[in-house]
Motif scaffolding. Structure first.
Motif, PDB file in Angstrom:
ATOM      1  N   VAL A  34      -2.155  18.863 -72.035  1.00 45.74           N
ATOM      2  CA  VAL A  34      -3.477  18.535 -71.488  1.00 45.74           C
ATOM      3  C   VAL A  34      -3.365  17.333 -70.553  1.00 45.74           C
ATOM      4  CG1 VAL A  34      -5.852  17.921 -72.052  1.00 45.74           C
ATOM      5  CG2 VAL A  34      -4.557  19.415 -73.580  1.00 45.74           C
ATOM      6  N   ALA A  35      -2.662  16.311 -71.008  1.00 48.34           N
ATOM      7  CA  ALA A  35      -2.505  15.101 -70.193  1.00 48.34           C
ATOM      8  C   ALA A  35      -1.747  15.391 -68.907  1.00 48.34           C
ATOM      9  CB  ALA A  35      -1.791  14.024 -71.004  1.00 48.34           C
ATOM     10  N   ALA A  36      -0.801  16.328 -68.971  1.00 47.15           N
ATOM     11  CA  ALA A  36       0.017  16.637 -67.794  1.00 47.15           C
ATOM     12  C   ALA A  36      -0.809  17.200 -66.649  1.00 47.15           C
ATOM     13  CB  ALA A  36       1.116  17.629 -68.170  1.00 47.15           C
ATOM     14  N   GLY A  37      -1.956  17.756 -66.951  1.00 46.91           N
ATOM     15  CA  GLY A  37      -2.797  18.329 -65.916  1.00 46.91           C
ATOM     16  C   GLY A  37      -3.844  17.383 -65.365  1.00 46.91           C
ATOM     17  N   ARG A  38      -3.886  16.153 -65.868  1.00 46.63           N
ATOM     18  CA  ARG A  38      -4.919  15.211 -65.440  1.00 46.63           C
ATOM     19  C   ARG A  38      -4.550  14.535 -64.120  1.00 46.63           C
ATOM     20  NH1 ARG A  38      -8.711  13.526 -69.105  1.00 46.63           N
ATOM     21  NH2 ARG A  38      -9.581  12.579 -67.202  1.00 46.63           N
ATOM     22  N   ALA A  39      -5.493  14.559 -63.203  1.00 48.24           N
ATOM     23  CA  ALA A  39      -5.258  14.005 -61.869  1.00 48.24           C
ATOM     24  C   ALA A  39      -5.043  12.493 -61.879  1.00 48.24           C
ATOM     25  CB  ALA A  39      -6.450  14.341 -60.964  1.00 48.24           C
ATOM     26  N   GLU A  40      -5.429  11.824 -62.978  1.00 50.27           N
ATOM     27  CA  GLU A  40      -5.288  10.364 -63.038  1.00 50.27           C
ATOM     28  C   GLU A  40      -3.841   9.918 -63.246  1.00 50.27           C
ATOM     29  OE1 GLU A  40      -9.389  11.597 -64.154  1.00 50.27           O
ATOM     30  OE2 GLU A  40      -7.372  12.195 -64.788  1.00 50.27           O
ATOM     31  N   LEU A  41      -2.973  10.818 -63.622  1.00 53.90           N
ATOM     32  CA  LEU A  41      -1.564  10.448 -63.816  1.00 53.90           C
ATOM     33  C   LEU A  41      -0.928  10.047 -62.495  1.00 53.90           C
ATOM     34  CD1 LEU A  41      -0.048  13.128 -66.249  1.00 53.90           C
ATOM     35  CD2 LEU A  41      -0.456  10.704 -66.735  1.00 53.90           C
ATOM     36  N   PRO A  42      -0.007   9.098 -62.508  1.00 47.99           N
ATOM     37  CA  PRO A  42       0.711   8.729 -61.276  1.00 47.99           C
ATOM     38  C   PRO A  42       1.541   9.907 -60.771  1.00 47.99           C
ATOM     39  CG  PRO A  42       0.986   7.053 -62.980  1.00 47.99           C
ATOM     40  CD  PRO A  42       0.349   8.229 -63.640  1.00 47.99           C
ATOM     41  N   PRO A  43       1.569  10.167 -59.477  1.00 47.03           N
ATOM     42  CA  PRO A  43       2.348  11.289 -58.933  1.00 47.03           C
ATOM     43  C   PRO A  43       3.807  11.330 -59.373  1.00 47.03           C
ATOM     44  CG  PRO A  43       0.854  10.467 -57.259  1.00 47.03           C
ATOM     45  CD  PRO A  43       0.745   9.530 -58.416  1.00 47.03           C
ATOM     46  N   PRO A  44       4.519  10.194 -59.444  1.00 45.54           N
ATOM     47  CA  PRO A  44       5.917  10.281 -59.900  1.00 45.54           C
ATOM     48  C   PRO A  44       6.043  10.838 -61.325  1.00 45.54           C
ATOM     49  CG  PRO A  44       5.526   8.189 -58.800  1.00 45.54           C
ATOM     50  CD  PRO A  44       4.188   8.831 -58.988  1.00 45.54           C
ATOM     51  N   VAL A  45       5.087  10.507 -62.175  1.00 44.84           N
ATOM     52  CA  VAL A  45       5.110  11.029 -63.543  1.00 44.84           C
ATOM     53  C   VAL A  45       4.865  12.534 -63.531  1.00 44.84           C
ATOM     54  CG1 VAL A  45       3.975  10.949 -65.800  1.00 44.84           C
ATOM     55  CG2 VAL A  45       4.397   8.827 -64.538  1.00 44.84           C
ATOM     56  N   ILE A  46       3.938  12.973 -62.697  1.00 43.28           N
ATOM     57  CA  ILE A  46       3.647  14.406 -62.607  1.00 43.28           C
ATOM     58  C   ILE A  46       4.905  15.156 -62.173  1.00 43.28           C
ATOM     59  CG2 ILE A  46       2.205  16.168 -61.522  1.00 43.28           C
ATOM     60  CD1 ILE A  46       0.102  13.963 -61.043  1.00 43.28           C
ATOM     61  N   GLU A  47       5.620  14.600 -61.198  1.00 44.49           N
ATOM     62  CA  GLU A  47       6.848  15.243 -60.727  1.00 44.49           C
ATOM     63  C   GLU A  47       7.887  15.329 -61.844  1.00 44.49           C
ATOM     64  OE1 GLU A  47       8.367  14.026 -56.831  1.00 44.49           O
ATOM     65  OE2 GLU A  47       6.494  12.913 -56.567  1.00 44.49           O
ATOM     66  N   VAL A  81       4.965  22.076 -68.025  1.00 45.30           N
ATOM     67  CA  VAL A  81       5.403  22.385 -66.665  1.00 45.30           C
ATOM     68  C   VAL A  81       4.272  23.034 -65.876  1.00 45.30           C
ATOM     69  CG1 VAL A  81       6.991  23.781 -65.304  1.00 45.30           C
ATOM     70  CG2 VAL A  81       7.815  22.603 -67.347  1.00 45.30           C
ATOM     71  N   GLU A  82       3.618  24.019 -66.461  1.00 51.50           N
ATOM     72  CA  GLU A  82       2.530  24.699 -65.757  1.00 51.50           C
ATOM     73  C   GLU A  82       1.370  23.747 -65.484  1.00 51.50           C
ATOM     74  OE1 GLU A  82       1.180  28.508 -66.976  1.00 51.50           O
ATOM     75  OE2 GLU A  82       3.154  29.193 -67.601  1.00 51.50           O
ATOM     76  N   ALA A  83       1.051  22.906 -66.458  1.00 48.71           N
ATOM     77  CA  ALA A  83      -0.053  21.958 -66.268  1.00 48.71           C
ATOM     78  C   ALA A  83       0.270  20.958 -65.166  1.00 48.71           C
ATOM     79  CB  ALA A  83      -0.347  21.238 -67.578  1.00 48.71           C
ATOM     80  N   ALA A  84       1.521  20.483 -65.131  1.00 46.96           N
ATOM     81  CA  ALA A  84       1.922  19.526 -64.100  1.00 46.96           C
ATOM     82  C   ALA A  84       1.885  20.178 -62.720  1.00 46.96           C
ATOM     83  CB  ALA A  84       3.312  18.983 -64.406  1.00 46.96           C
ATOM     84  N   ALA A  85       2.351  21.425 -62.641  1.00 45.81           N
ATOM     85  CA  ALA A  85       2.336  22.131 -61.358  1.00 45.81           C
ATOM     86  C   ALA A  85       0.913  22.397 -60.889  1.00 45.81           C
ATOM     87  CB  ALA A  85       3.106  23.437 -61.474  1.00 45.81           C
ATOM     88  N   ALA A  86      -0.007  22.526 -61.834  1.00 42.58           N
ATOM     89  CA  ALA A  86      -1.413  22.761 -61.492  1.00 42.58           C
ATOM     90  C   ALA A  86      -2.182  21.466 -61.269  1.00 42.58           C
ATOM     91  CB  ALA A  86      -2.086  23.570 -62.594  1.00 42.58           C
ATOM     92  N   ASN A  87      -1.523  20.330 -61.467  1.00 42.12           N
ATOM     93  CA  ASN A  87      -2.198  19.035 -61.336  1.00 42.12           C
ATOM     94  C   ASN A  87      -2.615  18.809 -59.885  1.00 42.12           C
ATOM     95  OD1 ASN A  87      -2.749  16.159 -61.149  1.00 42.12           O
ATOM     96  ND2 ASN A  87      -1.788  15.986 -63.162  1.00 42.12           N
ATOM     97  N   PRO A  88      -3.882  18.567 -59.618  1.00 40.98           N
ATOM     98  CA  PRO A  88      -4.336  18.402 -58.220  1.00 40.98           C
ATOM     99  C   PRO A  88      -3.771  17.171 -57.529  1.00 40.98           C
ATOM    100  CG  PRO A  88      -6.116  17.932 -59.771  1.00 40.98           C
ATOM    101  CD  PRO A  88      -5.001  18.514 -60.576  1.00 40.98           C
ATOM    102  N   SER A  89      -3.189  16.245 -58.304  1.00 37.30           N
ATOM    103  CA  SER A  89      -2.596  15.046 -57.693  1.00 37.30           C
ATOM    104  C   SER A  89      -1.125  15.216 -57.346  1.00 37.30           C
ATOM    105  CB  SER A  89      -2.760  13.838 -58.632  1.00 37.30           C
ATOM    106  OG  SER A  89      -4.117  13.460 -58.719  1.00 37.30           O
ATOM    107  N   LEU A  90      -0.581  16.393 -57.575  1.00 39.28           N
ATOM    108  CA  LEU A  90       0.795  16.656 -57.184  1.00 39.28           C
ATOM    109  C   LEU A  90       0.887  16.545 -55.660  1.00 39.28           C
ATOM    110  CD1 LEU A  90       3.542  17.572 -58.443  1.00 39.28           C
ATOM    111  CD2 LEU A  90       2.884  19.911 -57.830  1.00 39.28           C
ATOM    112  N   PRO A  91       1.799  15.742 -55.147  1.00 42.79           N
ATOM    113  CA  PRO A  91       1.867  15.539 -53.686  1.00 42.79           C
ATOM    114  C   PRO A  91       2.078  16.846 -52.926  1.00 42.79           C
ATOM    115  CG  PRO A  91       3.155  13.864 -54.815  1.00 42.79           C
ATOM    116  CD  PRO A  91       2.757  14.860 -55.861  1.00 42.79           C
ATOM    117  N   LEU A  92       1.454  16.915 -51.775  1.00 38.77           N
ATOM    118  CA  LEU A  92       1.531  18.115 -50.952  1.00 38.77           C
ATOM    119  C   LEU A  92       2.979  18.460 -50.593  1.00 38.77           C
ATOM    120  CD1 LEU A  92       0.149  20.340 -49.319  1.00 38.77           C
ATOM    121  CD2 LEU A  92      -0.158  18.689 -47.458  1.00 38.77           C
ATOM    122  N   ALA A  93       3.759  17.454 -50.278  1.00 37.05           N
ATOM    123  CA  ALA A  93       5.152  17.698 -49.901  1.00 37.05           C
ATOM    124  C   ALA A  93       5.930  18.323 -51.059  1.00 37.05           C
ATOM    125  CB  ALA A  93       5.817  16.391 -49.460  1.00 37.05           C
TER     126      ALA A  93
END
Length: 509
Positions: free
Chosen positions: A464-477, A488-500
């Motif tokens: 659940v936490a992995a999908g939260r947009a408030e997480l820092p982008p490096p952590v999401i990566e 993994v799926e939640a992190a990939a679906a995180n809207p804060s994942l950098p576009l690049a």
């Protein structure tokens, strides 16, 4: 399954050009999982839907139901399942129904039979289908006129379906229940396949056998006839007086079905209240058809489930409910009678000397501020636990709850919609940690990055936490390489994942 790409398919921040690339990947790999995520995107265009549907059949059905495909996009000959989905949504063409009514695949004719708004000639064709399951499916969903005709069908399975159809006229339902005015059924699924008399072994080892464990036929099609009566009793449009005639029937299933009807005559209620089976009495106890005399009698029932069911009756008097609350193990549930309590009753419950009564009213989420705050300061931890998620409680009151009652209320305090970021951070860092609190914090709208980082330590809160947009982008990566596929799926679906990063993750075909 590529969990990263499945997560990206659901990422709301994925731009249209990357959606196009991901569609190409899904089509190229014929990957139904990626396509399923793409098919549920709210921003998917009609053009994108057509491309996706052209390459992944499973997604085409979902896209048709979502309204993203039109009749012009579908060939019913090559894509009959998609055509059926559009017909089911009443967005198909009448000629498709005529074509599919002659489809050699039985399952497709069954699906067609469940569609509404079919042309009359198609209905007539399906009503005489060579496969009884197709006719039964039609009987389950068809109009009152067609249901009336099928009630006298020679196959008992069709009659069972008519009895379950809420469009069937009351007089027809009564006839199915009693058998009066209808010719005897000639066949059932049991005698279609087995020599009678036959009783199906509940431990049947035949891999190709799909008969129900209690299926039986001695020539009277008894198991299907019994199920027809049960369906009719459960049908709310069956006349109550006809259903009540089964109050003393030896079948437990029929009596239980009867006990749940809200239109039961008082005489039938009284008979069922003394039924030998506690399941029947428990079903009756929750029924608003019973009056106060029976409610008070059932409150003294020796069976725990009867008393617990009675607590869920919307008409139970408050004094009975308070008595039950302490003995029936109701738990953290807003009961119907509490939800409908008047302001005066709410005040009375909140001021009761019995903690069980105060806990009941504390489950409401619309209490007056004075009542809410008084319950927040209650000396009983169970009452405080019940009131803790109530909106409007100040940070000070929430912290005071934790100070007084500790671990017993932490998770419920974390679930309060007005819990502040600072409070959630403190709860997340609490020692020893409260695992249930992590799960509440991970989904809380006010959870900050520090609180969410702490939640990553809990296996259940981590996805659940992995999908939260408030997480820092490096952590999401970093979470994209987690051992847990859900993370993994939640992190990939995180809207804060950098576009690049998104772009690099999608292969170029």
């Amino acid at each position: 399954m590529n969990h990263v790409l499945c997560g990206l398919a659901a990422n709301v921040s994925l731009p249209s050009e990357l959606v196009d690339r991901l569609i190409a990947v899904a089509v190229g790999l014929a990957d139904a999982e990626i396509a399923a995520g793409l098919a549920h995107r709210a921003d998917l265009s009609h053009a994108q839907a057509v491309v996706l549907a052209s390459g992944v059949e499973e997604s085409a059905v979902s896209l048709a139901y979502a309204g993203l495909l039109t009749a012009a996009d579908v060939d019913p000959v090559t894509r009959p399942n998609v055509a059926l989905a559009l017909l089911d949504e009443r967005a198909g063409r009448p000629e498709w129904a005529r074509l599919l009514a002659a489809d050699p695949v039985v399952e497709r004719r069954e699906k067609l039979a469940a569609c509404s708004g079919l042309p009359l000639d198609v209905v007539e064709t399906l009503a005489t289908d060579s496969d009884v399951q197709v006719v039964a499916e039609l009987a389950l969903w068809t109009t009152p006129e067609t249901a009336t005709g099928l009630a006298a069908h020679p196959h008992a399975e069709v009659r069972r379906a008519v009895a379950a159809n809420e469009a069937t006229p009351p007089a027809v339902l009564a006839a199915l229940l009693t058998g009066e005015g209808l010719p005897p059924a000639q066949r059932c699924l049991v005698c279609d396949r087995e020599a009678v008399p036959f009783v199906h072994d509940p431990q049947c080892s035949r891999l190709d056998c799909d008969l129900l464990p209690d299926a039986s036929c001695d020539g009277s099609h008894e198991s299907t006839a019994h199920e027809t009566r049960r369906m009719a009793i459960r049908n709310p449009f069956t006349p109550a007086e006809a259903a009540a005639g089964f109050v003393d029937h030896p079948s437990l299933l029929l009596r239980r079905a009867l006990a749940g009807r809200p239109d039961l005559p008082s005489e039938a209620c009284a008979r069922l209240a003394v039924d030998a089976n506690p399941g029947v009495r428990a079903d009756l106890a929750e029924n608003p058809a019973i009056g106060e005399v029976l409610i008070r009698a059932l409150a003294a029932d020796r069976d725990h489930e009867v008393r617990r069911s009675l607590a869920h009756n919307p008409l139970v008097p408050l004094d009975v409910l308070i008595h039950l609350a302490g003995a029936a193990g109701i738990g953290a549930t807003l009961l119907p009678r509490i939800a409908s309590a008047s302001p005066e009753e709410v005040e009375k419950l909140a001021g009761s000397p019995k903690p069980a009564a105060r806990m009941l009213v504390a489950q409401r989420r619309d209490l007056p501020p004075a009542v809410r705050d008084a319950l927040a300061a209650d000396p009983d931890a169970k009452v405080v636990k019940s009131i803790a998620p109530h909106p409007g409680l100040s940070e000070g009151r929430l912290r005071a709850m934790v100070d007084r009652h500790g671990v017993r209320v932490v998770a419920k305090v974390a679930a309060n919609p007005d819990a502040t970021p600072a409070l959630l951070e403190d709860l997340a860092r609490r020692e020893p940690p409260v695992r249930k609190a992590f799960r509440e914090i991970a989904r809380h709208r006010h959870a900050s990055a520090p609180a969410l980082l702490a939640c990553l330590a809990d296996a259940q809160a981590r996805p659940v936490a992995a999908g939260r947009a408030e997480l820092p982008p490096p952590v999401i990566e970093e979470l994209l390489s987690d051992a847990d596929r859900r993370v993994v799926e939640a992190a990939a679906a995180n809207p804060s994942l950098p576009l690049a990063v998104m772009s690099d993750l999608i292969p170029r075909l």
